[in-house]
Design a protein around this motif. Sequence first.
Motif, PDB file in Angstrom:
ATOM      1  N   SER A   1      33.543 -46.258  46.305  1.00 18.61           N
ATOM      2  CA  SER A   1      32.177 -46.454  46.812  1.00 18.61           C
ATOM      3  C   SER A   1      32.235 -47.250  48.107  1.00 18.61           C
ATOM      4  O   SER A   1      33.217 -47.952  48.380  1.00 18.61           O
ATOM      5  N   GLU A   2      31.132 -47.201  48.827  1.00 16.71           N
ATOM      6  CA  GLU A   2      31.073 -47.881  50.115  1.00 16.71           C
ATOM      7  C   GLU A   2      31.344 -49.388  49.966  1.00 16.71           C
ATOM      8  O   GLU A   2      32.050 -49.986  50.765  1.00 16.71           O
ATOM      9  N   SER A   3      30.805 -49.988  48.897  1.00 17.49           N
ATOM     10  CA  SER A   3      30.875 -51.445  48.771  1.00 17.49           C
ATOM     11  C   SER A   3      32.306 -51.972  48.661  1.00 17.49           C
ATOM     12  O   SER A   3      32.562 -53.134  48.947  1.00 17.49           O
ATOM     13  N   ASN A   4      33.241 -51.119  48.236  1.00 19.07           N
ATOM     14  CA  ASN A   4      34.617 -51.624  48.112  1.00 19.07           C
ATOM     15  C   ASN A   4      35.615 -50.694  48.793  1.00 19.07           C
ATOM     16  O   ASN A   4      36.797 -50.716  48.482  1.00 19.07           O
ATOM     17  N   ARG A   5      35.100 -49.868  49.718  1.00 19.07           N
ATOM     18  CA  ARG A   5      35.934 -48.811  50.324  1.00 19.07           C
ATOM     19  C   ARG A   5      37.261 -49.359  50.871  1.00 19.07           C
ATOM     20  O   ARG A   5      38.335 -48.894  50.500  1.00 19.07           O
ATOM     21  N   ASN A   6      37.188 -50.362  51.733  1.00 20.65           N
ATOM     22  CA  ASN A   6      38.415 -50.806  52.415  1.00 20.65           C
ATOM     23  C   ASN A   6      39.459 -51.317  51.428  1.00 20.65           C
ATOM     24  O   ASN A   6      40.645 -50.982  51.523  1.00 20.65           O
ATOM     25  N   ASP A   7      38.999 -52.123  50.477  1.00 16.99           N
ATOM     26  CA  ASP A   7      39.948 -52.686  49.510  1.00 16.99           C
ATOM     27  C   ASP A   7      40.575 -51.589  48.653  1.00 16.99           C
ATOM     28  O   ASP A   7      41.779 -51.587  48.389  1.00 16.99           O
ATOM     29  N   THR A   8      39.746 -50.659  48.192  1.00 14.10           N
ATOM     30  CA  THR A   8      40.288 -49.600  47.328  1.00 14.10           C
ATOM     31  C   THR A   8      41.261 -48.725  48.125  1.00 14.10           C
ATOM     32  O   THR A   8      42.331 -48.364  47.634  1.00 14.10           O
ATOM     33  N   LEU A   9      40.879 -48.392  49.346  1.00 12.96           N
ATOM     34  CA  LEU A   9      41.775 -47.541  50.154  1.00 12.96           C
ATOM     35  C   LEU A   9      43.118 -48.228  50.367  1.00 12.96           C
ATOM     36  O   LEU A   9      44.179 -47.596  50.335  1.00 12.96           O
ATOM     37  N   TYR A  10      43.070 -49.537  50.541  1.00 18.35           N
ATOM     38  CA  TYR A  10      44.305 -50.299  50.703  1.00 18.35           C
ATOM     39  C   TYR A  10      45.186 -50.119  49.449  1.00 18.35           C
ATOM     40  O   TYR A  10      46.383 -49.833  49.542  1.00 18.35           O
ATOM     41  N   ASN A  11      44.566 -50.229  48.282  1.00 15.83           N
ATOM     42  CA  ASN A  11      45.324 -50.057  47.035  1.00 15.83           C
ATOM     43  C   ASN A  11      45.838 -48.623  46.902  1.00 15.83           C
ATOM     44  O   ASN A  11      46.952 -48.395  46.416  1.00 15.83           O
ATOM     45  N   LEU A  12      45.023 -47.664  47.327  1.00 14.54           N
ATOM     46  CA  LEU A  12      45.443 -46.260  47.203  1.00 14.54           C
ATOM     47  C   LEU A  12      46.629 -45.956  48.124  1.00 14.54           C
ATOM     48  O   LEU A  12      47.496 -45.150  47.771  1.00 14.54           O
ATOM     49  N   GLN A  13      46.674 -46.623  49.255  1.00 11.16           N
ATOM     50  CA  GLN A  13      47.821 -46.435  50.164  1.00 11.16           C
ATOM     51  C   GLN A  13      49.116 -46.812  49.454  1.00 11.16           C
ATOM     52  O   GLN A  13      50.154 -46.184  49.657  1.00 11.16           O
ATOM     53  N   GLU A  14      49.028 -47.848  48.623  1.00  8.46           N
ATOM     54  CA  GLU A  14      50.230 -48.292  47.900  1.00  8.46           C
ATOM     55  C   GLU A  14      50.709 -47.197  46.935  1.00  8.46           C
ATOM     56  O   GLU A  14      51.907 -47.008  46.738  1.00  8.46           O
ATOM     57  N   VAL A  15      49.750 -46.505  46.337  1.00  8.44           N
ATOM     58  CA  VAL A  15      50.091 -45.406  45.419  1.00  8.44           C
ATOM     59  C   VAL A  15      50.704 -44.268  46.224  1.00  8.44           C
ATOM     60  O   VAL A  15      51.736 -43.691  45.873  1.00  8.44           O
ATOM     61  N   LYS A  16      50.026 -43.953  47.319  1.00  8.67           N
ATOM     62  CA  LYS A  16      50.439 -42.850  48.186  1.00  8.67           C
ATOM     63  C   LYS A  16      51.866 -43.079  48.734  1.00  8.67           C
ATOM     64  O   LYS A  16      52.687 -42.170  48.746  1.00  8.67           O
ATOM     65  N   ALA A  17      52.117 -44.323  49.153  1.00 11.99           N
ATOM     66  CA  ALA A  17      53.414 -44.650  49.751  1.00 11.99           C
ATOM     67  C   ALA A  17      54.559 -44.425  48.771  1.00 11.99           C
ATOM     68  O   ALA A  17      55.711 -44.288  49.176  1.00 11.99           O
ATOM     69  N   ARG A  18      54.248 -44.401  47.496  1.00  8.93           N
ATOM     70  CA  ARG A  18      55.297 -44.187  46.485  1.00  8.93           C
ATOM     71  C   ARG A  18      55.278 -42.752  45.939  1.00  8.93           C
ATOM     72  O   ARG A  18      55.801 -42.472  44.868  1.00  8.93           O
ATOM     73  N   GLY A  19      54.584 -41.893  46.652  1.00 12.95           N
ATOM     74  CA  GLY A  19      54.630 -40.464  46.316  1.00 12.95           C
ATOM     75  C   GLY A  19      53.497 -39.974  45.430  1.00 12.95           C
ATOM     76  O   GLY A  19      53.424 -38.772  45.136  1.00 12.95           O
ATOM     77  N   GLY A  20      52.632 -40.872  44.975  1.00 12.87           N
ATOM     78  CA  GLY A  20      51.547 -40.480  44.061  1.00 12.87           C
ATOM     79  C   GLY A  20      50.536 -39.544  44.719  1.00 12.87           C
ATOM     80  O   GLY A  20      50.373 -39.540  45.939  1.00 12.87           O
ATOM     81  N   ASN A  21      49.862 -38.736  43.889  1.00 11.80           N
ATOM     82  CA  ASN A  21      48.850 -37.779  44.383  1.00 11.80           C
ATOM     83  C   ASN A  21      47.463 -38.295  44.023  1.00 11.80           C
ATOM     84  O   ASN A  21      47.253 -38.756  42.891  1.00 11.80           O
ATOM     85  N   ILE A  22      46.546 -38.171  44.954  1.00 13.51           N
ATOM     86  CA  ILE A  22      45.227 -38.769  44.713  1.00 13.51           C
ATOM     87  C   ILE A  22      44.108 -37.736  44.823  1.00 13.51           C
ATOM     88  O   ILE A  22      43.994 -37.022  45.823  1.00 13.51           O
ATOM     89  N   ILE A  23      43.294 -37.690  43.743  1.00 17.57           N
ATOM     90  CA  ILE A  23      42.070 -36.877  43.763  1.00 17.57           C
ATOM     91  C   ILE A  23      40.936 -37.859  44.016  1.00 17.57           C
ATOM     92  O   ILE A  23      40.651 -38.711  43.162  1.00 17.57           O
ATOM     93  N   GLY A  24      40.341 -37.806  45.189  1.00 15.11           N
ATOM     94  CA  GLY A  24      39.332 -38.802  45.552  1.00 15.11           C
ATOM     95  C   GLY A  24      37.922 -38.340  45.224  1.00 15.11           C
ATOM     96  O   GLY A  24      37.554 -37.202  45.508  1.00 15.11           O
ATOM     97  N   ILE A  25      37.147 -39.233  44.616  1.00 21.45           N
ATOM     98  CA  ILE A  25      35.717 -38.976  44.400  1.00 21.45           C
ATOM     99  C   ILE A  25      34.988 -40.017  45.233  1.00 21.45           C
ATOM    100  O   ILE A  25      35.058 -41.220  44.945  1.00 21.45           O
TER     101      ILE A  25
END
Length: 584
Positions: free
Chosen positions: A503-527
């Motif tokens: 959601s908009e209210s936590n976008r930056n923080d969540t995206l930061y966490n998702l980058q960590e998943v992505k950097a380790r090869g994880g796949n992300i389905i974003g809603i």
Amino acid sequence: MCGIIAYNGQDDAVPYLLEGIRNLEYRGYDSFGCALDSKVGIIIKKDIGKVDDVINKYKVQNLSSNKAIFHTRWATHGGVKTENAHPMIDCTHRIAVAHNGIIENWAELKESLGGHKFISDTDTEVLSHLIEEKLNKGADIQTAVKDTFKQIKGSSSFIVLDKQSEDLVAVKKGSPLVLGIAKNGNFLSSDVPSFVRHTNKVVYLSDGDMVVLGKKSYSITNLINKDVKHEVSTVNFSAKHAEKGDYEHFMIKEIMEQLGLMKNLESTDFKDVIQAAALVKNAKLVYLIGAGTSYHAAMLGAKALRENGINAVAVQGQDLITYRKVISADDVFIIISQSGETADIINVLPLMSKNKKIGIINSDGSTLAKEVDVFIPIGAGPEKAVASTKSFTLSGVYSTLIAMFAAGRNEDAIHDLKLMNMNMYNLLVPSVLSAIDKAAEKIKGLENVFFLGRDSDYIMALEGALKLKEVSYIHAEAIDAATFKHGPLALISDKVYAVAIVSESNRNDTLYNLQEVKARGGNIIGISDKNENVFDMFIRTQEGGSFGFVMQSIILQLLAYKTSILKGINPDRPKNLAKSVTVK
Ligand code: G6P
């Protein structure tokens, strides 16, 4: 849990009860049985398996009777076997008993029934022999049932067919039982939708009620509190609401109904929400109590209250016991429940005995609805699919409205409701539906899926994971995106998929966490309402102000539903689950 429906009247009971028991299948069951009064005595047919299979095997549709009981059993006491299916008979085959509940002192009662021949391992069978014992001593059937009821401990509702009596006799305690008054006869059932095609006149029974159900009349006496009133209510939904219509499953029908139900809220006067808001405003602490999906609605409400300056905590029913030393008389409880019959909550009601209680409940006349000071009907209409959808979003909305009204933010609340409804028109557009299909196609072959989000998106992650587990049998785990780094990150590889809610209210923080998943090869389905580079697949949701979770929820429900269908599972009746859980 078990379902019971009985009819006594001038018409043939069998077609009514066949339809009724099929309508009760959603409650979850493993066996079916029926008892029919006939000139040659009581006919009993019962077996394990699907209702229609047992009916066809024993040709129940070819039988007829004016007085009968049909039952679906959910095994609690004694395994899944034919002898344990209800109804249970006594040694003389004079009576048949169908039961929903647990008899806690069954062992000592059975001990006292030496000389009686027991054929099952169930607690229920003590009922038929206890009643028989009293009949043998000369009691009439009503006295025998009444005295038996007084001997048993636990929550038990049961119906007794006596071949020597014109009437059916039933008692209610704990488990649901409603009376339906039709033109040519009367019904007793675990819920209203099972007979609503034949009457909308009902009496919601109270604990301790004993009903003598005649062919043309009925009488009710309360065995615990004689002051209980038994008003006849008119239910405001028709059989159409309890049917699938053109939809393939109840789950998809109920998901789609949310669009209209949310719109209807705009023309509501919210009198009960205003009353509830006045109560919580002055509370020392507000406890929001729920189970399963309703607990997630409680979490949404608790968060909304805290954000509006009111101290609140969400607690799962069974866990309230751990708060017993800190609950004070100035605390207020908000109970959230679709069925109003969940044992985990009913069992902790004594801990709230001195407190004001607000109920956000879908079933009028249910045990919990009767216990609260302010009753807010969820108004979702019958919800038949086991996995809760429309009741969840409406409960989340009502609990958020209480919070906003308590903070004097009525206008903001109405504004946000309108915003949500306006944007809802853009939610289920073809591109979004096809993105959900693609995501479901991916998920269907996985063994594990993570659901990630922060703040209220984490609550939606919990709910999204629960929905997927319930209807697709895929292991799904929700993790607060902020805490992924504290362990779960070790599990990430290119085989791992995570559904991320942003959601908009936590976008930056969540995206930061998702980058960590992505950097380790994880796949992300974003809603999210915006596509992001970090997403491998994207499902667009819409902005809904304080009620954005409704739209996220509809997408998560559809994702679970579609995955279930792709896996060939019937989402309405997932294995091992029951809609209304009336046991500990
Ligand atoms: C069961 C159902 C869930 C539901 C939970 C609480 O586990 O399968 O869908 O959320 O009970 O039920 P309630 O009727 O209290 O909302």
